[in-house]
Design an enzyme around this catalytic site. Structure first.
Site, PDB file in Angstrom:
ATOM      1  N   HIS A 115      -1.051   8.915   7.525  1.00  0.00           N
ATOM      2  CA  HIS A 115      -0.856   8.474   8.140  1.00  0.00           C
ATOM      3  C   HIS A 115       0.687   8.371   8.489  1.00  0.00           C
ATOM      4  O   HIS A 115       1.273   8.643   9.287  1.00  0.00           O
ATOM      5  CB  HIS A 115      -1.167   6.337   8.342  1.00  0.00           C
ATOM      6  CG  HIS A 115      -0.220   5.965   7.700  1.00  0.00           C
ATOM      7  ND1 HIS A 115      -1.376   4.914   5.795  1.00  0.00           N
ATOM      8  CD2 HIS A 115       0.578   5.275   7.326  1.00  0.00           C
ATOM      9  CE1 HIS A 115       0.116   4.860   5.380  1.00  0.00           C
ATOM     10  NE2 HIS A 115       0.793   4.478   6.117  1.00  0.00           N
ATOM     11  N   HIS A 179      11.088  -3.125   3.117  1.00  0.00           N
ATOM     12  CA  HIS A 179       9.496  -3.224   3.426  1.00  0.00           C
ATOM     13  C   HIS A 179       9.091  -2.998   1.835  1.00  0.00           C
ATOM     14  O   HIS A 179       9.261  -2.440   1.018  1.00  0.00           O
ATOM     15  CB  HIS A 179       8.182  -2.523   4.665  1.00  0.00           C
ATOM     16  CG  HIS A 179       8.316  -1.410   4.429  1.00  0.00           C
ATOM     17  ND1 HIS A 179       9.547  -0.336   4.206  1.00  0.00           N
ATOM     18  CD2 HIS A 179       6.769  -0.648   4.221  1.00  0.00           C
ATOM     19  CE1 HIS A 179       8.707   0.725   3.904  1.00  0.00           C
ATOM     20  NE2 HIS A 179       7.331   0.952   4.030  1.00  0.00           N
TER      21      HIS A 179
END
Length: 315
Positions: A115, A179
């Site tokens: 992805h 993140h």
């Protein structure tokens, strides 16, 4: 050559763990501005820098970066599966140009991508086979990680080599910013996990679904404030964006791997894709940001940014 760049965060949780409607609206507006920018630029080739999440690259052989002459997407987290529209001749020309400039580069004749590569193509171009692309994997997860200065050197070499193609080239970065998602690590992993990280055994559909559900639940816990993951760091994210906006790329050579992880979380090294893309654009000439969007989005476990940039001379 005319050149432009787009930096776009990705998240496997988009559409699954979504933030408040006003945040979604702001993201949608920023993405639409980037789409309009790309449409106006009308690239003849996209050089796509993206990471992998142990779907295509494993510890059995883990290069710091790798360029594909052919690529196939696995279709994780609901993203498209199938072949990317890789421009093989352009990819081979860029690989030769990078090696001629003294930057070591591995080449894959059959790269597997996930992805991280697919999302930006779907978001900006509507699919993975609609625009000629050269995929470039940049390791942002598997330790040990090399100095970020080498990623800048890679981007510069690709930008210089792309000039020889005499085409409109869009340098596209996928990933970041700060993140700390639940990505497995090799050190201390139980034997079954370690074997998968080393040899890359393809998961069964049931195993993939179970792993994706763990990430989804981690996002929900993170947004609820019940997670031990490192918080999103807007201050660090904006330092990254300010550095790129000011084209102060040489400063990035002083960034240390440990500092990046400490400030931005375990997957903050995905910003290496941004470093490569903007180094490529800088190789074509002085540039400026045409648009800049940033928002910390815990639901997506991401400091989420969308940036477009063009050469000072215009598109």
């Amino acid at each position: 050559m005319n050149a432009a760049a787009v930096g776009l965060s990705h998240s496997p949780l988009i559409g699954t763990n979504d933030p408040a409607p006003d945040v979604l609206t702001a993201v949608a507006e920023a993405v639409e501005e980037a789409r309009s920018f790309v449409h106006d630029f009308d690239p003849e080739l996209v050089v796509l820098y993206a990471p992998d999440h142990y779907n295509g690259f494993f510890y059995k052989e883990m290069p710091p970066f790798c360029l594909a002459t052919e690529a196939h997407a696995v279709g994780d987290f609901g993203s498209a599966a199938g072949p990317l529209a890789v421009d093989t001749e352009a990819a081979r020309a860029l690989a030769r140009g990078v090696l001629d400039r003294g930057v070591d580069l591995t080449v894959s004749a059959r790269m597997t991508v996930d992805h991280g590569f697919v999302q930006p193509l779907e978001v900006l171009f509507g699919g993975i086979d609609t625009v000629p692309v050269v995929p470039v994997f940049v390791n942002g997860v598997a330790t040990p990680l090399g100095p970020v200065s080498r990623v800048r050197a890679l981007g510069t070499a690709i930008g210089e080599a792309a000039a020889d193609l005499d085409r409109r080239v869009l340098f596209l970065a996928s990933g970041g910013l700060s993140h700390d998602p639940p990505v497995p690590v090799l050190e201390g992993a139980p034997p079954r996990v370690a074997d998968a990280l080393i040899d890359g055994h393809p998961p069964t559909p049931e195993q993939r679904a179970k792993g994706e559900q763990r990430v989804i639940q981690a996002g929900r816990d993170y947004a609820a404030g019940t997670s031990s993951m490192i918080p999103i760091n807007p201050e660090w994210d904006n330092l990254v964006l300010d550095t790129l906006a000011g084209a102060r790329l040489a400063e990035i050579d002083t960034w240390r791997t440990e500092w990046m992880g400490r400030e931005g979380g375990g997957s903050a090294h995905e910003v290496r894709t941004w470093v490569a893309a903007f180094a490529s654009l800088a190789a074509a000439g002085d540039y400026r940001f045409a648009s800049r969007f940033y928002r910390p989005i815990p639901e997506w476990i991401a400091g989420f940014a969308v940036v477009t940039a063009e050469l000072e001379a215009g598109r």
